[in-house]
Write a protein that holds these residues in place. Structure first.
Motif, PDB file in Angstrom:
ATOM      1  N   PHE A  90       0.864  -1.172   0.000  1.00 21.80           N
ATOM      2  CA  PHE A  90       0.000   0.000   0.000  1.00 21.80           C
ATOM      3  C   PHE A  90       0.909   1.233   0.000  1.00 21.80           C
ATOM      4  CE2 PHE A  90      -2.988   3.016   1.979  1.00 21.80           C
ATOM      5  CZ  PHE A  90      -4.106   2.780   1.218  1.00 21.80           C
ATOM      6  N   ASN A  91       1.442   1.541  -1.175  1.00 21.80           N
ATOM      7  CA  ASN A  91       2.419   2.621  -1.297  1.00 21.80           C
ATOM      8  C   ASN A  91       1.836   3.761  -2.136  1.00 21.80           C
ATOM      9  OD1 ASN A  91       2.412   1.533  -3.861  1.00 21.80           O
ATOM     10  ND2 ASN A  91       4.390   0.507  -3.630  1.00 21.80           N
ATOM     11  N   MET A  92       2.671   4.721  -2.532  1.00 13.58           N
ATOM     12  CA  MET A  92       2.158   5.871  -3.269  1.00 13.58           C
ATOM     13  C   MET A  92       1.618   5.479  -4.641  1.00 13.58           C
ATOM     14  SD  MET A  92       2.006   8.454  -1.391  1.00 13.58           S
ATOM     15  CE  MET A  92       1.402   9.519  -2.712  1.00 13.58           C
ATOM     16  N   SER A  93       2.159   4.442  -5.247  1.00 13.60           N
ATOM     17  CA  SER A  93       1.618   3.947  -6.506  1.00 13.60           C
ATOM     18  C   SER A  93       0.191   3.459  -6.314  1.00 13.60           C
ATOM     19  CB  SER A  93       2.506   2.822  -7.048  1.00 13.60           C
ATOM     20  OG  SER A  93       1.907   2.214  -8.175  1.00 13.60           O
ATOM     21  N   TYR A  94      -0.017   2.709  -5.237  1.00  8.60           N
ATOM     22  CA  TYR A  94      -1.353   2.191  -4.920  1.00  8.60           C
ATOM     23  C   TYR A  94      -2.313   3.357  -4.661  1.00  8.60           C
ATOM     24  CZ  TYR A  94      -4.242  -1.809  -3.533  1.00  8.60           C
ATOM     25  OH  TYR A  94      -5.196  -2.796  -3.491  1.00  8.60           O
ATOM     26  N   ILE A  95      -1.859   4.316  -3.869  1.00  5.34           N
ATOM     27  CA  ILE A  95      -2.700   5.467  -3.521  1.00  5.34           C
ATOM     28  C   ILE A  95      -3.037   6.292  -4.759  1.00  5.34           C
ATOM     29  CG2 ILE A  95      -2.667   7.675  -2.280  1.00  5.34           C
ATOM     30  CD1 ILE A  95      -1.098   6.175  -0.061  1.00  5.34           C
ATOM     31  N   HIS A  99      -6.817   7.428  -6.519  1.00  6.81           N
ATOM     32  CA  HIS A  99      -7.224   8.785  -6.936  1.00  6.81           C
ATOM     33  C   HIS A  99      -7.692   8.780  -8.390  1.00  6.81           C
ATOM     34  CE1 HIS A  99      -6.220  11.166  -3.409  1.00  6.81           C
ATOM     35  NE2 HIS A  99      -5.030  10.578  -3.336  1.00  6.81           N
ATOM     36  N   LEU A 100      -6.958   8.086  -9.242  1.00  3.31           N
ATOM     37  CA  LEU A 100      -7.326   8.039 -10.660  1.00  3.31           C
ATOM     38  C   LEU A 100      -8.672   7.336 -10.856  1.00  3.31           C
ATOM     39  CD1 LEU A 100      -3.836   7.242 -12.240  1.00  3.31           C
ATOM     40  CD2 LEU A 100      -5.046   9.434 -12.272  1.00  3.31           C
ATOM     41  N   LEU A 101      -8.891   6.245 -10.141  1.00  2.00           N
ATOM     42  CA  LEU A 101     -10.143   5.509 -10.299  1.00  2.00           C
ATOM     43  C   LEU A 101     -11.349   6.304  -9.784  1.00  2.00           C
ATOM     44  CD1 LEU A 101      -9.096   1.851  -9.401  1.00  2.00           C
ATOM     45  CD2 LEU A 101      -9.434   2.862 -11.663  1.00  2.00           C
ATOM     46  N   TYR A 116     -12.516   4.634  -0.259  1.00  2.00           N
ATOM     47  CA  TYR A 116     -12.446   3.964   1.038  1.00  2.00           C
ATOM     48  C   TYR A 116     -11.360   2.905   1.100  1.00  2.00           C
ATOM     49  CZ  TYR A 116     -16.412   6.560   2.747  1.00  2.00           C
ATOM     50  OH  TYR A 116     -17.225   7.586   3.173  1.00  2.00           O
ATOM     51  N   VAL A 117     -10.944   2.361  -0.042  1.00  2.00           N
ATOM     52  CA  VAL A 117      -9.749   1.517  -0.041  1.00  2.00           C
ATOM     53  C   VAL A 117      -8.561   2.340   0.459  1.00  2.00           C
ATOM     54  CG1 VAL A 117      -8.068   0.329  -1.508  1.00  2.00           C
ATOM     55  CG2 VAL A 117     -10.513  -0.099  -1.817  1.00  2.00           C
ATOM     56  N   ARG A 118      -8.492   3.565  -0.013  1.00  2.00           N
ATOM     57  CA  ARG A 118      -7.388   4.452   0.384  1.00  2.00           C
ATOM     58  C   ARG A 118      -7.523   4.893   1.840  1.00  2.00           C
ATOM     59  NH1 ARG A 118      -8.238   8.081  -3.111  1.00  2.00           N
ATOM     60  NH2 ARG A 118      -9.295   9.628  -1.831  1.00  2.00           N
ATOM     61  N   ASN A 119      -8.736   5.155   2.277  1.00  2.00           N
ATOM     62  CA  ASN A 119      -8.944   5.762   3.588  1.00  2.00           C
ATOM     63  C   ASN A 119      -9.284   4.766   4.692  1.00  2.00           C
ATOM     64  OD1 ASN A 119      -8.745   8.822   3.249  1.00  2.00           O
ATOM     65  ND2 ASN A 119     -10.027   8.225   1.526  1.00  2.00           N
ATOM     66  N   CYS A 120      -9.250   3.477   4.368  1.00  2.00           N
ATOM     67  CA  CYS A 120      -9.469   2.438   5.384  1.00  2.00           C
ATOM     68  C   CYS A 120      -8.304   1.461   5.388  1.00  2.00           C
ATOM     69  CB  CYS A 120     -10.789   1.708   5.122  1.00  2.00           C
ATOM     70  SG  CYS A 120     -12.261   2.728   5.283  1.00  2.00           S
ATOM     71  N   PRO A 121      -7.079   1.928   5.666  1.00  2.00           N
ATOM     72  CA  PRO A 121      -5.950   0.989   5.725  1.00  2.00           C
ATOM     73  C   PRO A 121      -6.262  -0.156   6.682  1.00  2.00           C
ATOM     74  CG  PRO A 121      -5.169   3.253   5.898  1.00  2.00           C
ATOM     75  CD  PRO A 121      -6.658   3.307   6.004  1.00  2.00           C
ATOM     76  N   ASN A 280      -9.292  -6.649   5.716  1.00  2.00           N
ATOM     77  CA  ASN A 280      -8.603  -6.582   4.426  1.00  2.00           C
ATOM     78  C   ASN A 280      -9.541  -6.054   3.351  1.00  2.00           C
ATOM     79  OD1 ASN A 280      -5.882  -8.177   4.941  1.00  2.00           O
ATOM     80  ND2 ASN A 280      -7.504  -9.253   6.020  1.00  2.00           N
ATOM     81  N   VAL A 281      -9.235  -4.870   2.839  1.00  2.00           N
ATOM     82  CA  VAL A 281     -10.108  -4.228   1.846  1.00  2.00           C
ATOM     83  C   VAL A 281      -9.438  -4.088   0.485  1.00  2.00           C
ATOM     84  CG1 VAL A 281     -11.267  -2.935   3.682  1.00  2.00           C
ATOM     85  CG2 VAL A 281      -9.425  -1.832   2.389  1.00  2.00           C
ATOM     86  N   THR A 282      -8.139  -4.350   0.394  1.00  2.00           N
ATOM     87  CA  THR A 282      -7.432  -4.120  -0.871  1.00  2.00           C
ATOM     88  C   THR A 282      -7.627  -5.282  -1.838  1.00  2.00           C
ATOM     89  OG1 THR A 282      -5.425  -4.935   0.219  1.00  2.00           O
ATOM     90  CG2 THR A 282      -5.695  -2.546   0.064  1.00  2.00           C
ATOM     91  N   SER A 283      -7.183  -6.462  -1.469  1.00  4.11           N
ATOM     92  CA  SER A 283      -7.278  -7.605  -2.387  1.00  4.11           C
ATOM     93  C   SER A 283      -7.440  -8.889  -1.574  1.00  4.11           C
ATOM     94  CB  SER A 283      -6.025  -7.673  -3.255  1.00  4.11           C
ATOM     95  OG  SER A 283      -6.138  -8.687  -4.224  1.00  4.11           O
TER      96      SER A 283
END
Length: 311
Positions: A90-95, A99-101, A116-121, A280-283
């Motif tokens: 969960f790095n700046m590329s992920y973040i 934003h783009l999506l 919320y993926v970004r704001n719910c680590p 776990n909300v990312t993958s």
């Protein structure tokens, strides 16, 4: 239905236990057109989001994902559903990808909601439900950590944005490497890290419960190897059949409204001895293990729920 998936390169996937593979296979079985791209292929041009994407063909026996055509530039707003399925870190590329999506959210159903993926680590969001958690500290303050260790003696330290069981350490009052562990965490990143009371019954397993659209869809228990405290399947944890207890259902119910309201459609929660440790909300993973052990096909539940949502 047109589906596009943002995920890691096909060549890096372990298809034998890959949940994304199971989701794509079921999508293809339903006659959906399925494309994929990697996050580095995203381009925002005049506030229109594009990606260089491949149409793919999923096959089983053996498990395989093939590119049916060369990459082509596609407009992401032309799809019905976009699945965000790349693994951390969960790095700046992920973040940046989240934003783009967000720029296409009013035109395409993005699963999970990138805001919320970004704001719910995963290791921070769970603290909202601290009544169900083991004692937990998020800090890099050495005095706070020492006080916590003095209070609980047996503790676990892990990175705030780690995954797959990497860099997880156990420490107790006899640990002569405790200071070295602290220095290690302070050197690898500038973020706080997690210090948590050790749960001895982790040796009996770490339960992964899959929640889809706020409802329990299935579960497995992941048992660590002998001598290990980490139950992650990436590091040798063994998936076993499990039942979901009434108390675990209570935990899931407590989370349900937030998950629905936040657009966190597909989530995996981790519970050890009735204590939740991560959301776990990312993958989230575990779909194929659930099917192999119980015959419960979570990928069918996933697409049934999405089809209902799009009606």
């Amino acid at each position: 239905m047109k589906i596009i998936v943002q995920m890691d390169p096909i060549e890096k996937l372990n298809l034998l236990g890959d949940s994304t593979f199971a989701l794509l296979n079921e999508a293809q079985n339903r006659g959906y057109k399925v494309d994929f791209y990697t996050p580095d292929m995203l381009t925002l041009d005049n506030n229109i989001l594009y990606a260089d994407a491949y149409e793919i063909l999923v096959s089983t026996d053996p498990d395989e994902i093939k590119k049916k055509s060369p990459a082509k530039r596609v407009k992401l707003e032309d799809y019905d559903i976009l699945l965000m399925r790349q693994d951390p870190p969960f790095n700046m590329s992920y973040i940046t990808a989240t934003h783009l999506l967000e720029t296409i959210q009013n035109k395409v159903l993005v699963i999970n909601n990138p805001f919320y993926v970004r704001n719910c680590p995963e290791k921070i969001f769970v603290n909202k439900y601290s009544q169900f958690m083991p004692p937990t500290l998020i800090t890099r303050n050495i005095n706070e950590i020492k006080s916590f260790k003095d209070k609980y003696d047996k503790i676990v330290l892990k990175p705030l944005y780690g995954n797959g069981g990497a860099d997880v350490f156990y420490s107790d009052k006899n640990d002569k490497n405790f200071q070295s562990i602290i220095e290690y965490f302070q050197n690898i990143s500038d973020e706080q890290f997690i210090v948590q009371k050790f749960i001895p019954k982790v040796t009996l397993g770490d339960k992964r419960i899959i929640i889809i659209n706020g409802k329990i869809a299935g579960a497995i228990n992941r048992v660590p190897r002998y001598g290990e405290i980490r139950s992650n399947m990436h590091v040798g944890g063994q998936a076993t059949v499990t039942e979901i207890t009434e108390y675990e259902k209570k935990i899931c119910t407590a989370l349900s409204n937030d998950l629905i309201n936040f657009g966190l459609f597909f989530v995996g929660i981790d519970i050890i001895d009735n204590l939740i440790t991560e959301i776990n909300v990312t993958s989230p993973t575990g779909i194929r293990e659930i099917y192999n052990l119980s015959g419960n096909d979570v990928s069918v539940i996933f697409w049934n729920e999405l089809e209902t949502r799009l009606k």
